[in-house]
Design a protein around this motif. Structure first.
Motif, PDB file in Angstrom:
ATOM      1  N   ASN A 248     -11.066  98.262 -82.942  1.00  0.00           N
ATOM      2  CA  ASN A 248     -11.182  99.204 -84.243  1.00  0.00           C
ATOM      3  C   ASN A 248      -9.764  99.099 -84.933  1.00  0.00           C
ATOM      4  OD1 ASN A 248     -13.703  99.546 -84.233  1.00  0.00           O
ATOM      5  ND2 ASN A 248     -13.363 101.735 -83.540  1.00  0.00           N
ATOM      6  N   TYR A 252      -9.254  98.003 -88.564  1.00  0.00           N
ATOM      7  CA  TYR A 252      -8.910  98.899 -89.672  1.00  0.00           C
ATOM      8  C   TYR A 252      -7.367  99.010 -89.780  1.00  0.00           C
ATOM      9  CZ  TYR A 252     -13.993  99.362 -88.825  1.00  0.00           C
ATOM     10  OH  TYR A 252     -15.210  99.106 -88.524  1.00  0.00           O
ATOM     11  N   ASP A 277      -2.544 103.386 -83.989  1.00  0.00           N
ATOM     12  CA  ASP A 277      -2.354 102.323 -84.845  1.00  0.00           C
ATOM     13  C   ASP A 277      -1.707 102.877 -86.258  1.00  0.00           C
ATOM     14  OD1 ASP A 277      -4.531 103.125 -87.077  1.00  0.00           O
ATOM     15  OD2 ASP A 277      -5.752 102.375 -85.661  1.00  0.00           O
ATOM     16  N   MET A 282      -8.078 107.424 -91.865  1.00  0.00           N
ATOM     17  CA  MET A 282      -9.002 108.192 -92.790  1.00  0.00           C
ATOM     18  C   MET A 282      -8.820 109.693 -93.048  1.00  0.00           C
ATOM     19  SD  MET A 282     -12.045 108.421 -89.496  1.00  0.00           S
ATOM     20  CE  MET A 282     -10.915 107.244 -88.445  1.00  0.00           C
ATOM     21  N   LEU A 290     -17.612 110.924 -86.837  1.00  0.00           N
ATOM     22  CA  LEU A 290     -17.045 109.523 -86.434  1.00  0.00           C
ATOM     23  C   LEU A 290     -17.879 108.971 -85.288  1.00  0.00           C
ATOM     24  CD1 LEU A 290     -15.034 107.878 -88.016  1.00  0.00           C
ATOM     25  CD2 LEU A 290     -13.490 108.614 -86.191  1.00  0.00           C
ATOM     26  N   TYR A 295     -22.199 105.616 -88.224  1.00  0.00           N
ATOM     27  CA  TYR A 295     -21.434 106.204 -89.162  1.00  0.00           C
ATOM     28  C   TYR A 295     -20.273 105.459 -89.479  1.00  0.00           C
ATOM     29  CZ  TYR A 295     -18.877 109.576 -91.793  1.00  0.00           C
ATOM     30  OH  TYR A 295     -17.941 110.184 -92.766  1.00  0.00           O
ATOM     31  N   ARG A 296     -20.096 104.956 -90.822  1.00  0.00           N
ATOM     32  CA  ARG A 296     -18.662 104.333 -91.336  1.00  0.00           C
ATOM     33  C   ARG A 296     -18.020 105.193 -92.432  1.00  0.00           C
ATOM     34  NH1 ARG A 296     -22.464 100.167 -92.535  1.00  0.00           N
ATOM     35  NH2 ARG A 296     -22.404  98.484 -90.789  1.00  0.00           N
ATOM     36  N   VAL A 297     -16.749 105.107 -92.264  1.00  0.00           N
ATOM     37  CA  VAL A 297     -16.142 105.717 -93.325  1.00  0.00           C
ATOM     38  C   VAL A 297     -16.115 105.298 -94.650  1.00  0.00           C
ATOM     39  CG1 VAL A 297     -13.652 106.300 -93.966  1.00  0.00           C
ATOM     40  CG2 VAL A 297     -14.328 106.641 -91.520  1.00  0.00           C
ATOM     41  N   GLU A 302     -16.446  98.453 -94.891  1.00  0.00           N
ATOM     42  CA  GLU A 302     -16.516  97.901 -93.621  1.00  0.00           C
ATOM     43  C   GLU A 302     -17.740  96.887 -93.487  1.00  0.00           C
ATOM     44  OE1 GLU A 302     -15.679 101.900 -92.806  1.00  0.00           O
ATOM     45  OE2 GLU A 302     -13.934 100.635 -93.129  1.00  0.00           O
ATOM     46  N   GLY A 307     -18.329  95.417 -88.612  1.00  0.00           N
ATOM     47  CA  GLY A 307     -19.129  96.317 -87.680  1.00  0.00           C
ATOM     48  C   GLY A 307     -20.332  97.104 -88.069  1.00  0.00           C
ATOM     49  N   SER A 308     -21.178  97.455 -87.108  1.00  0.00           N
ATOM     50  CA  SER A 308     -22.566  98.044 -87.716  1.00  0.00           C
ATOM     51  C   SER A 308     -22.455  99.630 -87.397  1.00  0.00           C
ATOM     52  CB  SER A 308     -23.616  97.694 -86.779  1.00  0.00           C
ATOM     53  OG  SER A 308     -23.280  97.335 -85.592  1.00  0.00           O
ATOM     54  N   GLY A 309     -21.074 100.305 -86.847  1.00  0.00           N
ATOM     55  CA  GLY A 309     -21.057 101.750 -86.527  1.00  0.00           C
ATOM     56  C   GLY A 309     -21.369 102.238 -85.237  1.00  0.00           C
ATOM     57  N   LEU A 310     -21.516 101.299 -84.381  1.00  0.00           N
ATOM     58  CA  LEU A 310     -22.283 101.721 -83.062  1.00  0.00           C
ATOM     59  C   LEU A 310     -21.134 101.780 -82.020  1.00  0.00           C
ATOM     60  CD1 LEU A 310     -25.553  99.531 -82.986  1.00  0.00           C
ATOM     61  CD2 LEU A 310     -25.094 102.181 -83.394  1.00  0.00           C
ATOM     62  N   GLY A 311     -19.781 101.038 -82.290  1.00  0.00           N
ATOM     63  CA  GLY A 311     -18.596 101.000 -81.298  1.00  0.00           C
ATOM     64  C   GLY A 311     -18.496 102.331 -80.725  1.00  0.00           C
ATOM     65  N   LEU A 312     -18.000 103.359 -81.906  1.00  0.00           N
ATOM     66  CA  LEU A 312     -17.546 104.704 -81.282  1.00  0.00           C
ATOM     67  C   LEU A 312     -18.413 105.461 -80.625  1.00  0.00           C
ATOM     68  CD1 LEU A 312     -14.895 105.566 -84.029  1.00  0.00           C
ATOM     69  CD2 LEU A 312     -14.606 104.726 -81.510  1.00  0.00           C
ATOM     70  N   SER A 336      -4.274 105.922 -87.306  1.00  0.00           N
ATOM     71  CA  SER A 336      -4.973 106.897 -86.430  1.00  0.00           C
ATOM     72  C   SER A 336      -4.610 106.614 -84.779  1.00  0.00           C
ATOM     73  CB  SER A 336      -6.463 106.168 -86.488  1.00  0.00           C
ATOM     74  OG  SER A 336      -6.681 105.941 -87.732  1.00  0.00           O
TER      75      SER A 336
HETATM   76  N1  LIG Z   1      -8.533 102.870 -86.004  1.00  0.00           N
HETATM   77  C1  LIG Z   1      -9.581 103.055 -86.772  1.00  0.00           C
HETATM   78  N2  LIG Z   1      -8.868 103.297 -88.169  1.00  0.00           N
HETATM   79  C2  LIG Z   1      -9.539 103.739 -89.406  1.00  0.00           C
HETATM   80  N3  LIG Z   1     -10.840 103.806 -89.214  1.00  0.00           N
HETATM   81  C3  LIG Z   1     -11.435 103.752 -88.071  1.00  0.00           C
HETATM   82  C4  LIG Z   1     -10.672 103.304 -86.937  1.00  0.00           C
HETATM   83  N4  LIG Z   1     -11.664 103.327 -85.961  1.00  0.00           N
HETATM   84  C5  LIG Z   1     -12.819 103.613 -86.432  1.00  0.00           C
HETATM   85  N5  LIG Z   1     -12.920 103.754 -87.780  1.00  0.00           N
HETATM   86  C6  LIG Z   1     -13.740 104.331 -88.845  1.00  0.00           C
HETATM   87  O1  LIG Z   1     -15.043 104.627 -88.171  1.00  0.00           O
HETATM   88  C7  LIG Z   1     -16.157 103.789 -88.296  1.00  0.00           C
HETATM   89  C8  LIG Z   1     -16.881 103.697 -87.079  1.00  0.00           C
HETATM   90  O2  LIG Z   1     -16.279 102.988 -86.003  1.00  0.00           O
HETATM   91  P1  LIG Z   1     -17.323 102.224 -85.142  1.00  0.00           P
HETATM   92  O3  LIG Z   1     -16.339 101.553 -84.062  1.00  0.00           O
HETATM   93  O4  LIG Z   1     -18.230 103.054 -84.461  1.00  0.00           O
HETATM   94  O5  LIG Z   1     -18.117 101.185 -86.038  1.00  0.00           O
HETATM   95  P2  LIG Z   1     -17.608  99.875 -86.506  1.00  0.00           P
HETATM   96  O6  LIG Z   1     -16.467  99.438 -86.094  1.00  0.00           O
HETATM   97  O7  LIG Z   1     -17.843  99.912 -87.977  1.00  0.00           O
HETATM   98  O8  LIG Z   1     -18.837  98.786 -85.885  1.00  0.00           O
HETATM   99  P3  LIG Z   1     -18.926  98.336 -84.542  1.00  0.00           P
HETATM  100  O9  LIG Z   1     -17.781  98.765 -83.625  1.00  0.00           O
HETATM  101  O10 LIG Z   1     -20.157  98.899 -83.901  1.00  0.00           O
HETATM  102  O11 LIG Z   1     -18.837  96.846 -84.449  1.00  0.00           O
HETATM  103  C9  LIG Z   1     -15.833 102.466 -88.712  1.00  0.00           C
HETATM  104  O12 LIG Z   1     -16.568 101.878 -89.722  1.00  0.00           O
HETATM  105  C10 LIG Z   1     -14.377 102.914 -89.445  1.00  0.00           C
HETATM  106  O13 LIG Z   1     -14.492 103.388 -90.835  1.00  0.00           O
END
Ligand SMILES: Nc1ncnc2c1ncn2[C@@H]1O[C@H](COP(=O)(O)OP(=O)(O)OP(=O)(O)O)[C@@H](O)[C@H]1O
Ligand SMILES: [Mg+2]
Length: 345
Positions: A248, A252, A277, A282, A290, A295-297, A302, A307-312, A336
């Motif tokens: 991430n 980002y 970083d 955000m 988050l 959820y995506r900002v 994005e 991404g699909s917003g599942l990582g976090l 962040s």
């Molecule tokens: N280091 C960061 N700086 C800024 N925004 C972030 C950061 N990490 C996460 N985000 C925001 O949080 C959202 C959710 O992050 P998450 O990792 O869950 O999903 P993703 O990166 O969009 O997709 P995935 O990780 O599933 O491939 C991101 O779409 C982004 O908007």
């Protein structure tokens, strides 16, 4: 007098009856319909008073107790009740009022929670359909083009197949992530806790993500090279956490930016790992949501970051499964810091 207690109702009922009996007997005596001495008449009136008092008290008590018992058995979900639970004493009535109010409060909260869950499910299904649509449409497009003649065109056939495959990969990754989250949410997971060196793990993660970071000329650095720092945890899952967070920070992050990992002791039992970083960051309002699935900002930005917003959501589950804590600080345009704690070995 306000009729707020059963004894008041009994007293009023009994007084009315006594009054009526007295009037009727007096009329009968005056009209010489019956011959009664005053002593007998007063005796009958008083007797009626006493008997009616006892009778009314008994009947009202029985009636109210039954009703209360019924209500109580519903709110306490108990069939067998203590006689004290529904007697008409002041104390029991107070307790009943309190218990009913508590019960109503719990019901209200449950209804609110259920409504929230229903809304969440709706949103989840909507998001899922949306996430699947994009790769499915693109796969469909490539296959159709191949069928309509592209298959014979040496210049595009292989390329279109590769692109279709990347759509399939995307769906496959999405399903893997969802499966992972579902397993955490239904407790169908086992952590394999082992002792490992966090410093070594950070090095491995940096190596894995080096080429991704190089594309944006982002520097990956480890603040202070400690001697090996042994921790207890599920190494595979915590690798996933670090990969998601560092990935991430690159996705980002800004070109020529920097991602730093720092470790610091919290207490004798725990250490904190921070992923810092200087990327897009955000605003505050996004932070509480988050870690929700999908959820995506910034949905439009994005989308091409991929991404699909599942990582976090996965990160949160892994850290919670370890009974550790997770924290985020972020400022729009500045960067962040995602941090989590881990048990020291
Ligand atoms: N280091 C960061 N700086 C800024 N925004 C972030 C950061 N990490 C996460 N985000 C925001 O949080 C959202 C959710 O992050 P998450 O990792 O869950 O999903 P993703 O990166 O969009 O997709 P995935 O990780 O599933 O491939 C991101 O779409 C982004 O908007
Ligand atoms: Mg991510």
């Amino acid at each position: 007098m306000q009729l707020t207690k059963p004894i008041h109702i009994t007293a009023v009922g009994s007084s009315i009856l006594v009054g009526l009996v007295a009037i009727i007997l007096c009329i009968l005596k005056w009209t010489h319909t019956i011959e009664l001495s005053w002593v007998v008449l007063i005796g009958i009136v008083l007797g009626t008073g006493v008997i009616s008092l006892i009778l009314f008290a008994y009947l009202i008590n029985r009636f109210v107790s039954r009703k209360i018992k019924f209500i109580y058995s519903i709110i306490t979900n108990r069939q067998e009740l203590d006689a004290n639970d529904f007697s008409l004493s002041e104390e029991a009535m107070g307790k009943l009022t309190q218990d009913t109010a508590n019960w109503a409060k719990i019901q209200k909260k449950q209804i609110k929670d259920l409504k929230k869950q229903a809304a969440f499910r709706k949103e989840f299904l909507g998001n899922l359909a949306h996430e699947l649509k994009t790769p499915v449409f693109s796969i469909q497009g490539y296959i159709l083009t191949l069928l309509e003649g592209g298959l014979e065109d040496e210049r595009v056939n292989r390329d279109f197949l590769v692109r279709a495959l990347s759509g399939v990969d995307r769906i496959s990754n999405l399903l893997d992530d969802l499966d992972e989250i579902a397993r955490f949410e239904t407790d169908r997971f086992n952590l394999k806790i082992q002792k490992f060196d966090m410093v070594q793990l950070v090095r491995e993660v940096f190596e894995e993500l080096e080429s991704k970071a190089n594309k944006k000329a982002i520097k990956l650095e480890f603040k202070r090279h400690y001697e090996p720092m042994f921790v207890m945890g599920d190494k595979k899952r915590l690798t996933q956490v670090l990969v998601n967070l560092v990935s991430n920070s690159i996705s980002y992050g800004v070109n020529d930016g920097k991602t730093t990992i720092a470790t610091s002791p919290v207490d004798k039992k725990t250490i904190r790992v921070e992923v810092i970083d200087n990327g897009v960051g955000m605003s505050e309002e996004h932070i509480p949501r988050l870690f929700e699935r999908f959820y995506r900002v910034d949905k439009s930005r994005e989308r091409h970051v991929g991404g699909s917003g599942l990582g976090l959501a996965i990160v949160k589950h892994v850290i919670e499964a370890h009974k550790q804590s997770l924290d985020v600080k972020s400022t729009e345009g500045v960067g962040s810091t995602f941090s989590f704690t881990v048990e020291r070995a």
